[in-house]
Design a protein around this motif. Structure first.
Motif, PDB file in Angstrom:
ATOM      1  N   ALA A  67       0.914  -1.170  -0.221  1.00 61.15           N
ATOM      2  CA  ALA A  67       0.094   0.083  -0.110  1.00 61.15           C
ATOM      3  C   ALA A  67       0.804   1.215  -0.013  1.00 61.15           C
ATOM      4  O   ALA A  67       2.062   1.420   0.532  1.00 61.15           O
ATOM      5  N   VAL A  68       0.400   2.347  -0.569  1.00 58.79           N
ATOM      6  CA  VAL A  68       1.067   3.658  -0.686  1.00 58.79           C
ATOM      7  C   VAL A  68       1.061   4.123   0.631  1.00 58.79           C
ATOM      8  O   VAL A  68      -0.109   4.129   1.464  1.00 58.79           O
ATOM      9  N   ILE A  69       2.162   4.410   1.100  1.00 57.62           N
ATOM     10  CA  ILE A  69       2.252   4.996   2.491  1.00 57.62           C
ATOM     11  C   ILE A  69       2.772   6.510   2.254  1.00 57.62           C
ATOM     12  O   ILE A  69       2.695   7.361   3.293  1.00 57.62           O
ATOM     13  N   GLY A  70       3.203   6.969   1.318  1.00 52.75           N
ATOM     14  CA  GLY A  70       3.638   8.379   0.933  1.00 52.75           C
ATOM     15  C   GLY A  70       4.527   8.359  -0.226  1.00 52.75           C
ATOM     16  O   GLY A  70       4.490   7.541  -1.087  1.00 52.75           O
ATOM     17  N   HIS A  71       5.344   9.387  -0.512  1.00 46.79           N
ATOM     18  CA  HIS A  71       6.093   9.594  -1.487  1.00 46.79           C
ATOM     19  C   HIS A  71       7.448  10.378  -1.028  1.00 46.79           C
ATOM     20  O   HIS A  71       7.503  11.124  -0.035  1.00 46.79           O
ATOM     21  N   VAL A  72       8.703  10.016  -1.809  1.00 43.81           N
ATOM     22  CA  VAL A  72       9.783  10.578  -1.545  1.00 43.81           C
ATOM     23  C   VAL A  72       9.791  12.041  -2.085  1.00 43.81           C
ATOM     24  O   VAL A  72       9.532  12.326  -3.106  1.00 43.81           O
ATOM     25  N   THR A  73      10.368  13.184  -1.203  1.00 43.90           N
ATOM     26  CA  THR A  73      10.781  14.501  -1.745  1.00 43.90           C
ATOM     27  C   THR A  73      11.482  14.619  -2.411  1.00 43.90           C
ATOM     28  O   THR A  73      12.037  15.731  -2.583  1.00 43.90           O
ATOM     29  N   GLU A  74      12.542  13.675  -2.649  1.00 44.74           N
ATOM     30  CA  GLU A  74      14.009  14.165  -3.191  1.00 44.74           C
ATOM     31  C   GLU A  74      14.390  12.445  -3.759  1.00 44.74           C
ATOM     32  O   GLU A  74      13.848  11.521  -3.529  1.00 44.74           O
ATOM     33  N   HIS A  83      12.638   8.300   5.825  1.00 46.55           N
ATOM     34  CA  HIS A  83      11.889   8.801   7.020  1.00 46.55           C
ATOM     35  C   HIS A  83      11.354  10.248   6.860  1.00 46.55           C
ATOM     36  O   HIS A  83      11.540  10.647   5.719  1.00 46.55           O
ATOM     37  N   THR A  84      11.317  10.880   7.713  1.00 45.63           N
ATOM     38  CA  THR A  84      10.656  12.143   7.652  1.00 45.63           C
ATOM     39  C   THR A  84      11.625  13.350   6.841  1.00 45.63           C
ATOM     40  O   THR A  84      10.760  14.145   6.267  1.00 45.63           O
ATOM     41  N   HIS A  85      12.669  13.122   6.936  1.00 43.23           N
ATOM     42  CA  HIS A  85      13.590  13.894   6.205  1.00 43.23           C
ATOM     43  C   HIS A  85      13.370  13.690   4.422  1.00 43.23           C
ATOM     44  O   HIS A  85      13.838  14.910   3.750  1.00 43.23           O
ATOM     45  N   ASN A  86      12.987  12.577   4.141  1.00 45.44           N
ATOM     46  CA  ASN A  86      12.673  12.589   2.749  1.00 45.44           C
ATOM     47  C   ASN A  86      11.403  11.851   2.141  1.00 45.44           C
ATOM     48  O   ASN A  86      11.131  11.487   1.032  1.00 45.44           O
ATOM     49  N   LEU A  87      10.724  11.445   3.043  1.00 49.79           N
ATOM     50  CA  LEU A  87       9.346  10.688   2.958  1.00 49.79           C
ATOM     51  C   LEU A  87       8.205  11.556   3.355  1.00 49.79           C
ATOM     52  O   LEU A  87       8.215  12.221   4.654  1.00 49.79           O
ATOM     53  N   GLU A  88       7.459  11.911   2.581  1.00 53.56           N
ATOM     54  CA  GLU A  88       6.031  12.745   3.022  1.00 53.56           C
ATOM     55  C   GLU A  88       4.871  11.794   2.960  1.00 53.56           C
ATOM     56  O   GLU A  88       4.690  11.224   1.918  1.00 53.56           O
ATOM     57  N   SER A  89       3.987  11.663   4.022  1.00 50.84           N
ATOM     58  CA  SER A  89       2.794  10.934   4.170  1.00 50.84           C
ATOM     59  C   SER A  89       1.877  11.232   3.135  1.00 50.84           C
ATOM     60  O   SER A  89       1.768  12.544   2.525  1.00 50.84           O
ATOM     61  N   ASP A  90       1.327  10.401   2.564  1.00 50.96           N
ATOM     62  CA  ASP A  90       0.030  10.721   1.574  1.00 50.96           C
ATOM     63  C   ASP A  90      -1.449  10.556   2.338  1.00 50.96           C
ATOM     64  O   ASP A  90      -2.347  10.626   1.466  1.00 50.96           O
ATOM     65  N   TYR A  91      -1.045  10.165   3.605  1.00 49.92           N
ATOM     66  CA  TYR A  91      -2.637  10.227   4.256  1.00 49.92           C
ATOM     67  C   TYR A  91      -3.070  11.324   4.337  1.00 49.92           C
ATOM     68  O   TYR A  91      -2.507  12.357   4.819  1.00 49.92           O
ATOM     69  N   LEU A  92      -4.417  11.340   4.175  1.00 53.51           N
ATOM     70  CA  LEU A  92      -5.330  12.575   4.651  1.00 53.51           C
ATOM     71  C   LEU A  92      -5.716  12.257   5.875  1.00 53.51           C
ATOM     72  O   LEU A  92      -6.463  11.266   6.207  1.00 53.51           O
ATOM     73  N   PRO A  93      -5.969  13.403   6.839  1.00 48.86           N
ATOM     74  CA  PRO A  93      -6.364  13.209   7.960  1.00 48.86           C
ATOM     75  C   PRO A  93      -7.886  13.170   7.934  1.00 48.86           C
ATOM     76  O   PRO A  93      -8.443  13.703   7.190  1.00 48.86           O
ATOM     77  N   THR A  94      -8.545  11.892   8.488  1.00 49.45           N
ATOM     78  CA  THR A  94      -9.852  11.902   8.428  1.00 49.45           C
ATOM     79  C   THR A  94     -10.843  12.542   9.741  1.00 49.45           C
ATOM     80  O   THR A  94     -11.831  12.379   9.696  1.00 49.45           O
ATOM     81  N   TYR A  95     -10.024  13.438  10.654  1.00 45.64           N
ATOM     82  CA  TYR A  95     -10.515  14.065  11.447  1.00 45.64           C
ATOM     83  C   TYR A  95      -9.580  15.219  11.977  1.00 45.64           C
ATOM     84  O   TYR A  95      -8.281  14.923  11.624  1.00 45.64           O
ATOM     85  N   THR A  96      -9.996  16.227  12.736  1.00 42.96           N
ATOM     86  CA  THR A  96      -8.916  17.008  13.021  1.00 42.96           C
ATOM     87  C   THR A  96      -9.057  17.057  14.606  1.00 42.96           C
ATOM     88  O   THR A  96     -10.078  16.436  15.374  1.00 42.96           O
TER      89      THR A  96
END
Length: 106
Positions: A67-74, A83-96
């Motif tokens: 499953a897609v968990i995100g995309h690389v930013t570089e 990790h967070t330095h080069n991986l951005e989540s593609d999850y959309l929050p379902t609540y705030t």
């Protein structure tokens, strides 16, 4: 090459995945084999963290458990820490976090 030629400290969860999961803490400078290619880790990879199974291009989707968990930013090299330095989540929050304040308590 088969996944059997990958270091046993790196786990492939499903065949479609383009990341591997560290089954142990791997210190920077550790040599691992990923699908037959020897890689020297540039950064320490903590237990449970993701490593690129192959080279990834900027904005490429990262798959874990198929499953897609995100995309690389570089662009990311094979064996690089994902990790967070080069991986951005593609999850959309379902609540705030404010959603609970919509209820009136009496």
């Amino acid at each position: 090459m088969s996944s059997s030629s990958t270091d046993p400290r790196l786990i492939l969860l499903t065949p479609q995945d383009n990341c591997l999961i560290a089954a142990a803490r791997l210190e920077a400078g550790t040599e691992v084999v990923i699908e037959g290619e020897r890689i020297t880790l540039a950064k320490t990879i903590d237990l449970g963290h993701k490593v690129a199974r192959r080279a990834l291009v900027r904005n490429e989707k990262v798959l874990r458990y198929g499953a897609v968990i995100g995309h690389v930013t570089e662009a990311v090299a094979r064996g690089a820490h994902l990790h967070t330095h080069n991986l951005e989540s593609d999850y959309l929050p379902t609540y705030t976090h404010d959603a609970g304040h919509a209820f009136v308590h009496h």
